[in-house]
Write an enzyme that holds these catalytic residues in place. Structure first.
Site, PDB file in Angstrom:
ATOM      1  CB  CYS A 164      -2.721   8.774  -8.483  1.00  0.00           C
ATOM      2  SG  CYS A 164      -3.631  10.267  -8.780  1.00  0.00           S
ATOM      3  CG  HIS A 296      -0.246   8.766  -2.831  1.00  0.00           C
ATOM      4  ND1 HIS A 296      -0.075   8.334  -4.122  1.00  0.00           N
ATOM      5  CD2 HIS A 296      -1.239   9.697  -2.880  1.00  0.00           C
ATOM      6  CE1 HIS A 296      -0.932   8.962  -4.924  1.00  0.00           C
ATOM      7  NE2 HIS A 296      -1.639   9.792  -4.190  1.00  0.00           N
ATOM      8  CD  GLU A 307       1.439   8.166   2.119  1.00  0.00           C
ATOM      9  OE1 GLU A 307       1.956   7.160   1.607  1.00  0.00           O
ATOM     10  OE2 GLU A 307       1.378   9.263   1.524  1.00  0.00           O
ATOM     11  CE  LYS A 328       2.535  10.894  -6.146  1.00  0.00           C
ATOM     12  NZ  LYS A 328       2.802   9.674  -5.356  1.00  0.00           N
ATOM     13  CG  HIS A 333       0.841  13.173  -8.486  1.00  0.00           C
ATOM     14  ND1 HIS A 333       0.784  11.928  -9.091  1.00  0.00           N
ATOM     15  CD2 HIS A 333      -0.185  13.189  -7.580  1.00  0.00           C
ATOM     16  CE1 HIS A 333      -0.231  11.246  -8.575  1.00  0.00           C
ATOM     17  NE2 HIS A 333      -0.831  11.978  -7.660  1.00  0.00           N
ATOM     18  CG  PHE A 392      -8.476  12.174  -7.399  1.00  0.00           C
ATOM     19  CD1 PHE A 392      -7.943  12.449  -6.153  1.00  0.00           C
ATOM     20  CD2 PHE A 392      -8.624  13.230  -8.289  1.00  0.00           C
ATOM     21  CE1 PHE A 392      -7.554  13.724  -5.790  1.00  0.00           C
ATOM     22  CE2 PHE A 392      -8.241  14.521  -7.937  1.00  0.00           C
ATOM     23  CZ  PHE A 392      -7.711  14.775  -6.692  1.00  0.00           C
TER      24      PHE A 392
END
Length: 406
Positions: A164, A296, A307, A328, A333, A392
């Site tokens: 991502c 994010h 975050e 998002k 996403h 990830f």
């Protein structure tokens, strides 16, 4: 060479909330989410029913038929977004600038639509052969190479695959190449098309997809929602842009990247903090100058809390003055492409003095106690913003942008 300023002169996008930059930005400022039932014949076999796919996408009027046949869907989306970005930038590529231009594209999974069709042909239809061009259609650099061929670009061309964070890594790399004098211009961003049976089954198994919608920072959030599409930016030196009288949309001033080196799927707060700090250091920005963060913000319990805690640690008391939102909640996403959408949203937020909202927000979470611009965009003039991507594999990439002012 190191001090060459780099500006954004063009953007192009194909997403669930708009098939071009204008549509995309209108959806963002009106908080119009593209999340809903996704179009797939196998949707009834997948536990989660909603996504943010691109409906009725047809590149036939934009890409020649012979070329289209050689491109996976993820490549088609990338080429269409790149063509829009180049058109908006008003650049014509020729022998003079071909070797001075780069193409860097992020993707998490590459040409999975073609791969899926190969599985169907071999294992379900019991055919003995697959499409003869399956290899060039599936390769992750398919998008970058095809943009290069469509545009006649002959400089550095490559793909980056960091889950991502792919698009932020691509944009950051392009920025550094230009700033350091390797090239003068770049087309950069990402593309992703995860709506295949195999891939959705894999996301079903990992159990982080929400049953209804993406609610970043909301107390009752239940996970992420998959999206697809492509976003592309044209970057060039400030001198170059001024020389040709280009419309400058914004300035890219910093890039920071780290690796958590801890867990393959669970984010580590220290890695996120360091990436934000490095992006600001790279752009010689004081944290107190940042007015907005495109988070994010996946809508998972772990990510959003981490975050916000990272932001509070990095920005201290200034965190209370900051606005932070997750787009998002609007465009889903889109994995390797998602930070290209967010980079475009951040540039346009600075340019227009309007902060993108966090959609679908319902209930305040004490662990996310910060201004998240809930459910409606808001006017706020800001000078600097950062855009976060935490992937990830523990890979973090953060871009820093500045409002363009003569």
């Amino acid at each position: 060479m190191h001090n060459r300023r780099v500006v954004v002169t063009g953007t192009g996008i194909v997403s669930a909330i708009g098939k071009n930059t204008e549509e995309f930005w209108k959806s963002i400022i009106s908080c119009n989410s593209g999340i809903g039932p996704y179009s797939a014949p196998f949707a009834d076999q997948i536990r989660f029913k909603n996504g943010a796919d691109v409906k009725h996408f047809d590149a036939s009027g934009i890409i020649e038929k012979d070329d289209l046949d050689l491109m996976d869907r993820f490549t088609q989306l990338a080429v269409v977004a790149a063509k829009e970005a180049v058109k908006n930038a008003g650049i014509v590529f020729n022998d003079e600038n071909a070797y001075n231009t780069a193409v860097i594209c992020g993707t998490s999974i590459g040409g999975v639509q073609t791969q899926e069709q190969s599985y169907i042909d071999l294992y379900r239809e019991n055919k003995t052969r697959v499409h003869p061009l399956s290899i060039p259609k599936t390769m992750p650099n398919g998008a970058a190479s095809n943009i290069s061929m469509q545009m006649g670009i002959k400089g550095p061309v490559y793909a980056i695959s960091t889950a991502c964070a792919s698009s932020n890594h691509a944009i950051g790399n392009a920025f550094w190449l230009i700033r350091n004098g390797v090239c003068d211009k770049a087309i950069c961003g990402g593309s992703e098309t995860p709506f295949t049976y195999t891939f959705l089954k894999a996301w079903e198994a990992i159990r982080v997809v929400a049953p209804d919608t993406c609610r970043p920072f909301s107390k009752n959030r239940q996970g992420m929602i998959l999206g697809e599409g492509s976003g592309m930016l044209v970057l060039e030196t400030l001198d170059n842009a001024k020389k040709r009288g280009a419309t400058i949309l914004g300035e890219i001033v910093g890039f920071g990247m780290t690796s958590d080196a801890s867990h393959i799927t669970k984010p580590d707060q220290k890695g996120a903090e360091k990436a934000m700090q490095l992006a600001m250091q790279d752009g010689t920005i004081n944290p107190s100058q940042i007015g907005y963060i495109n988070a994010h913000g996946t809508g998972t319990l772990v990510n959003d809390t981490m975050e916000v805690a990272a932001v509070k640690n990095v920005f201290g008391n200034h965190a209370n003055e900051l606005s932070i939102s997750s787009t998002k909640s609007l465009h889903g996403h889109a994995l390797g492409a998602t930070s290209s959408f967010e980079a475009i949203a951040t540039v346009l937020a600075l340019k227009n003095g309007i902060l993108p909202p966090t959609a679908n927000f319902q209930e305040k979470d004490e662990t996310c106690d910060i201004d998240i611009v809930p459910n409606a965009s808001k006017e706020k003039k800001i000078q600097y913003a950062i855009s976060n991507a935490f992937a990830f594999g523990g890979l973090n990439a953060v871009l820093a942008f500045k409002k363009w002012e003569e």
